[in-house]
Design a protein around this motif. Structure first.
Motif, PDB file in Angstrom:
ATOM      1  N   ILE A 112      41.970  21.906 -19.588  1.00  0.00           N
ATOM      2  CA  ILE A 112      41.776  20.431 -18.510  1.00  0.00           C
ATOM      3  C   ILE A 112      41.099  19.366 -18.887  1.00  0.00           C
ATOM      4  CG2 ILE A 112      42.371  19.202 -16.697  1.00  0.00           C
ATOM      5  CD1 ILE A 112      45.169  20.785 -16.121  1.00  0.00           C
ATOM      6  N   VAL A 113      41.392  18.398 -19.628  1.00  0.00           N
ATOM      7  CA  VAL A 113      40.401  17.459 -20.273  1.00  0.00           C
ATOM      8  C   VAL A 113      40.959  15.864 -19.014  1.00  0.00           C
ATOM      9  CG1 VAL A 113      39.104  15.938 -21.411  1.00  0.00           C
ATOM     10  CG2 VAL A 113      39.274  18.667 -22.056  1.00  0.00           C
ATOM     11  N   ALA A 114      39.644  15.583 -18.879  1.00  0.00           N
ATOM     12  CA  ALA A 114      40.226  13.448 -18.172  1.00  0.00           C
ATOM     13  C   ALA A 114      40.029  13.630 -19.044  1.00  0.00           C
ATOM     14  CB  ALA A 114      39.429  13.757 -17.468  1.00  0.00           C
ATOM     15  N   LEU A 115      40.568  12.276 -19.753  1.00  0.00           N
ATOM     16  CA  LEU A 115      40.432  11.038 -20.449  1.00  0.00           C
ATOM     17  C   LEU A 115      40.761  10.217 -20.198  1.00  0.00           C
ATOM     18  CD1 LEU A 115      39.978  10.431 -23.267  1.00  0.00           C
ATOM     19  CD2 LEU A 115      41.690  11.060 -24.810  1.00  0.00           C
ATOM     20  N   GLY A 116      40.381   8.997 -19.341  1.00  0.00           N
ATOM     21  CA  GLY A 116      40.627   8.094 -19.156  1.00  0.00           C
ATOM     22  C   GLY A 116      40.196   6.823 -20.076  1.00  0.00           C
ATOM     23  N   ARG A 117      39.693   6.785 -21.424  1.00  0.00           N
ATOM     24  CA  ARG A 117      39.313   5.978 -22.461  1.00  0.00           C
ATOM     25  C   ARG A 117      40.432   4.728 -22.559  1.00  0.00           C
ATOM     26  NH1 ARG A 117      37.591   9.431 -25.691  1.00  0.00           N
ATOM     27  NH2 ARG A 117      38.898   9.437 -27.093  1.00  0.00           N
ATOM     28  N   PRO A 118      40.028   2.959 -22.117  1.00  0.00           N
ATOM     29  CA  PRO A 118      41.329   2.485 -21.821  1.00  0.00           C
ATOM     30  C   PRO A 118      42.084   2.375 -22.846  1.00  0.00           C
ATOM     31  CG  PRO A 118      39.368   1.782 -21.283  1.00  0.00           C
ATOM     32  CD  PRO A 118      38.648   3.275 -21.634  1.00  0.00           C
ATOM     33  N   LEU A 139      55.475   3.214 -10.233  1.00  0.00           N
ATOM     34  CA  LEU A 139      54.487   3.885  -9.994  1.00  0.00           C
ATOM     35  C   LEU A 139      53.309   4.595 -11.008  1.00  0.00           C
ATOM     36  CD1 LEU A 139      52.169   3.990  -7.750  1.00  0.00           C
ATOM     37  CD2 LEU A 139      52.988   5.898  -7.498  1.00  0.00           C
ATOM     38  N   TYR A 140      52.490   4.435 -11.785  1.00  0.00           N
ATOM     39  CA  TYR A 140      52.329   4.929 -12.514  1.00  0.00           C
ATOM     40  C   TYR A 140      50.482   5.460 -11.659  1.00  0.00           C
ATOM     41  CZ  TYR A 140      50.120   5.828 -17.113  1.00  0.00           C
ATOM     42  OH  TYR A 140      49.825   6.328 -18.109  1.00  0.00           O
ATOM     43  N   MET A 141      49.818   6.341 -11.798  1.00  0.00           N
ATOM     44  CA  MET A 141      48.716   7.384 -11.330  1.00  0.00           C
ATOM     45  C   MET A 141      47.725   7.868 -12.327  1.00  0.00           C
ATOM     46  SD  MET A 141      50.609   8.827  -8.381  1.00  0.00           S
ATOM     47  CE  MET A 141      49.264   9.120  -7.094  1.00  0.00           C
ATOM     48  N   LEU A 142      46.534   7.289 -12.494  1.00  0.00           N
ATOM     49  CA  LEU A 142      45.651   7.722 -13.108  1.00  0.00           C
ATOM     50  C   LEU A 142      45.354   9.343 -12.559  1.00  0.00           C
ATOM     51  CD1 LEU A 142      43.017   7.454 -14.717  1.00  0.00           C
ATOM     52  CD2 LEU A 142      41.739   7.009 -13.137  1.00  0.00           C
ATOM     53  N   HIS A 143      45.790  10.172 -13.709  1.00  0.00           N
ATOM     54  CA  HIS A 143      45.943  11.710 -13.276  1.00  0.00           C
ATOM     55  C   HIS A 143      44.833  11.923 -13.091  1.00  0.00           C
ATOM     56  CE1 HIS A 143      48.816  15.314 -14.190  1.00  0.00           C
ATOM     57  NE2 HIS A 143      48.373  15.310 -13.016  1.00  0.00           N
ATOM     58  N   ARG A 144      43.586  11.998 -13.070  1.00  0.00           N
ATOM     59  CA  ARG A 144      42.808  12.248 -13.593  1.00  0.00           C
ATOM     60  C   ARG A 144      41.460  11.213 -13.446  1.00  0.00           C
ATOM     61  NH1 ARG A 144      45.456  16.236 -12.297  1.00  0.00           N
ATOM     62  NH2 ARG A 144      45.193  17.732 -11.595  1.00  0.00           N
ATOM     63  N   ILE A 145      40.468  11.141 -12.691  1.00  0.00           N
ATOM     64  CA  ILE A 145      39.538   9.971 -13.110  1.00  0.00           C
ATOM     65  C   ILE A 145      38.310  11.506 -13.766  1.00  0.00           C
ATOM     66  CG2 ILE A 145      37.453   8.994 -11.597  1.00  0.00           C
ATOM     67  CD1 ILE A 145      38.702   9.297  -9.064  1.00  0.00           C
ATOM     68  N   ASP A 146      37.849  10.388 -15.035  1.00  0.00           N
ATOM     69  CA  ASP A 146      37.715  10.337 -16.298  1.00  0.00           C
ATOM     70  C   ASP A 146      36.075   9.829 -15.862  1.00  0.00           C
ATOM     71  OD1 ASP A 146      35.915  11.019 -18.936  1.00  0.00           O
ATOM     72  OD2 ASP A 146      37.403  10.261 -19.469  1.00  0.00           O
ATOM     73  N   HIS A 147      35.108  11.155 -16.076  1.00  0.00           N
ATOM     74  CA  HIS A 147      33.860  10.926 -15.099  1.00  0.00           C
ATOM     75  C   HIS A 147      32.744  10.152 -16.386  1.00  0.00           C
ATOM     76  CE1 HIS A 147      34.564  12.162 -11.083  1.00  0.00           C
ATOM     77  NE2 HIS A 147      35.071  12.786 -11.106  1.00  0.00           N
ATOM     78  N   THR A 148      33.372  10.456 -17.633  1.00  0.00           N
ATOM     79  CA  THR A 148      32.243   9.976 -18.495  1.00  0.00           C
ATOM     80  C   THR A 148      33.414   8.070 -18.882  1.00  0.00           C
ATOM     81  OG1 THR A 148      34.218  10.675 -20.696  1.00  0.00           O
ATOM     82  CG2 THR A 148      32.597  12.191 -19.810  1.00  0.00           C
ATOM     83  N   VAL A 149      33.611   8.178 -17.838  1.00  0.00           N
ATOM     84  CA  VAL A 149      34.549   6.554 -18.398  1.00  0.00           C
ATOM     85  C   VAL A 149      34.513   5.617 -17.509  1.00  0.00           C
ATOM     86  CG1 VAL A 149      36.157   4.385 -19.162  1.00  0.00           C
ATOM     87  CG2 VAL A 149      36.124   6.872 -20.308  1.00  0.00           C
ATOM     88  N   LYS A 166      54.024  -4.334 -16.933  1.00  0.00           N
ATOM     89  CA  LYS A 166      53.995  -2.793 -17.262  1.00  0.00           C
ATOM     90  C   LYS A 166      54.074  -1.821 -16.458  1.00  0.00           C
ATOM     91  CE  LYS A 166      53.457  -3.745 -22.027  1.00  0.00           C
ATOM     92  NZ  LYS A 166      52.900  -3.762 -23.402  1.00  0.00           N
ATOM     93  N   ILE A 167      53.284  -2.530 -15.084  1.00  0.00           N
ATOM     94  CA  ILE A 167      53.236  -1.320 -14.116  1.00  0.00           C
ATOM     95  C   ILE A 167      53.388  -2.381 -13.430  1.00  0.00           C
ATOM     96  CG2 ILE A 167      51.800  -0.171 -13.620  1.00  0.00           C
ATOM     97  CD1 ILE A 167      49.946   1.119 -15.511  1.00  0.00           C
ATOM     98  N   ARG A 168      53.904  -1.408 -12.055  1.00  0.00           N
ATOM     99  CA  ARG A 168      53.667  -2.810 -10.813  1.00  0.00           C
ATOM    100  C   ARG A 168      52.976  -2.177  -9.935  1.00  0.00           C
ATOM    101  NH1 ARG A 168      60.261  -2.905  -7.756  1.00  0.00           N
ATOM    102  NH2 ARG A 168      58.946  -4.005  -5.519  1.00  0.00           N
ATOM    103  N   HIS A 169      52.266  -1.211  -9.543  1.00  0.00           N
ATOM    104  CA  HIS A 169      51.615  -0.192  -8.686  1.00  0.00           C
ATOM    105  C   HIS A 169      50.726   1.053  -9.566  1.00  0.00           C
ATOM    106  CE1 HIS A 169      53.351  -2.164  -5.413  1.00  0.00           C
ATOM    107  NE2 HIS A 169      54.781  -1.900  -5.586  1.00  0.00           N
ATOM    108  N   ILE A 170      49.598   0.758  -9.127  1.00  0.00           N
ATOM    109  CA  ILE A 170      48.830   1.361  -9.823  1.00  0.00           C
ATOM    110  C   ILE A 170      47.678   3.010  -8.603  1.00  0.00           C
ATOM    111  CG2 ILE A 170      46.189   2.233 -10.226  1.00  0.00           C
ATOM    112  CD1 ILE A 170      46.565  -0.723 -11.493  1.00  0.00           C
ATOM    113  N   GLY A 171      48.167   4.104  -8.359  1.00  0.00           N
ATOM    114  CA  GLY A 171      47.422   5.015  -8.258  1.00  0.00           C
ATOM    115  C   GLY A 171      46.226   6.293  -8.320  1.00  0.00           C
ATOM    116  N   LEU A 172      46.416   6.720  -7.612  1.00  0.00           N
ATOM    117  CA  LEU A 172      44.923   7.876  -8.623  1.00  0.00           C
ATOM    118  C   LEU A 172      45.883   9.236  -7.679  1.00  0.00           C
ATOM    119  CD1 LEU A 172      41.958   6.021  -6.604  1.00  0.00           C
ATOM    120  CD2 LEU A 172      42.720   6.108  -9.085  1.00  0.00           C
ATOM    121  N   SER A 173      44.862   9.828  -8.349  1.00  0.00           N
ATOM    122  CA  SER A 173      45.872  11.553  -8.637  1.00  0.00           C
ATOM    123  C   SER A 173      44.210  12.379  -9.110  1.00  0.00           C
ATOM    124  CB  SER A 173      46.706  11.396  -8.952  1.00  0.00           C
ATOM    125  OG  SER A 173      47.398  13.162  -9.619  1.00  0.00           O
TER     126      SER A 173
END
Length: 314
Positions: A112-118, A139-149, A166-173
């Motif tokens: 499992i690798v978080a990838l949060g590059r824009p 509702l679009y959620m950031l599945h994992r916080i990428d601690h390298t970004v 393109k997104i109505r609401h933002i969430g965190l997972s």
């Protein structure tokens, strides 16, 4: 059975008025073995999704990593054109490399690798829109916080996509779970409508995040809502006592979550139509404060199973 003292609200309303039933459905398990590839029985998978909508479920949770991609494709095949009011929440920002690669076991590569590059997050939103056949994601959620970004870059990208419609609401997972500190940091960057963390009647380590979400009008989506076998398996503590209340163990666990806070938004998953119907019926279960206190005490004695160093799928 004594008189119920609490009647939980049936709906959750987001800040802009978007309203959904609090008993939703998590579609992850409608994927191939190891959460990889298409379902082994596509007709059954589509029947479960269609029955969910027939039962009044209007909130379905998925992710681009479920399959990957096949889960979103299946939802479109089964339900498009979507009934009015159906909210499909999806997630992005996590890579997988094969079946059953959710687990970080000893001497095993951490798949499992978080990838949060824009650029990647922007691409994944576009791909999810295409797979789901939507012009925007409610509702679009950031599945994992990428601690390298920088978190500002990850959430800033999603905020830009929201401005573009393109997104109505933002969430965190999270796994590890999103903390209050991370949630507050995120809210300084953009509005956060939902947080998805591990939480159930026996594992309440995330109580502070739930309380924080409730104070700020944020939906709290508990994953692993029924724990492991220690709760609803054949020898599970909830299974053992459920008969006293004319319910199943799963119904007790779900009803407790609905009662715990008006901000909980449930997404129990199943590949069985009959289990789906049982889960939905949990919303109508009413027990007294004294009965819930007794059930909580029994569950407190059951050591909660936590993924800890392992990645849990949901």
């Amino acid at each position: 059975m004594s008189t119920p003292t609490v009647t939980p609200p049936t709906h959750f309303t987001f800040a802009d008025g978007l309203r959904v039933h609090r008993m939703g459905y998590g579609a992850m398990h409608l994927t191939g073995p190891g959460m990889w590839g298409p379902p082994t029985d596509p007709d059954n998978a589509m029947a479960v999704l269609r029955r969910a909508v027939e039962l009044g479920i209007d909130f379905i949770d998925t992710a681009d990593s479920y399959g990957p991609g096949y889960n979103e494709d299946l939802i479109r095949t089964a339900l498009h054109p979507y009934p009015e009011g159906l909210v499909i929440a999806t997630k992005g920002g996590m890579l997988r490399s094969g079946p059953d690669d959710w687990v970080r076991a000893e001497n095993r590569h951490p798949y499992i690798v978080a990838l949060g590059r824009p650029a990647y997050l922007r691409q994944q939103v576009e791909v999810s829109l295409l797979r789901l056949g939507l012009d925007h994601i409610d509702l679009y959620m950031l599945h994992r916080i990428d601690h390298t970004v920088a978190l500002e870059e990850q959430l800033g990208t999603l905020a830009d996509l929201r401005k573009e419609g393109k997104i109505r609401h933002i969430g965190l997972s999270g796994q590890p779970e999103v903390t209050v500190q991370q949630l507050e940091q995120a809210r300084k960057i953009t509005e956060i409508a939902a947080v998805e963390n591990l939480y159930n009647i026996a594992d309440r380590a995330g109580e502070d995040v739930l309380d924080h979400a409730e104070r700020h009008g944020i939906a709290f989506i508990p994953w692993f809502p029924l724990g492991h076998g220690d709760l609803v398996g054949p020898d599970g503590v909830l299974t053992a006592v459920a008969g006293r209340y004319g319910a199943t163990g799963a119904q007790l666990g779900l009803a407790w979550l609905l009662r715990r806070s008006p901000n909980t938004l449930l997404i129990p998953g199943t590949t069985s139509v009959s289990h789906l119907e049982e889960n939905v019926a949990a919303a109508g279960l009413r027990l007294s404060d004294a009965e819930w206190t007794e059930i909580e005490s029994l569950c407190a004695e059951a050591a909660p199973w936590r993924p800890d160093a392992q990645e849990a799928a949901r």
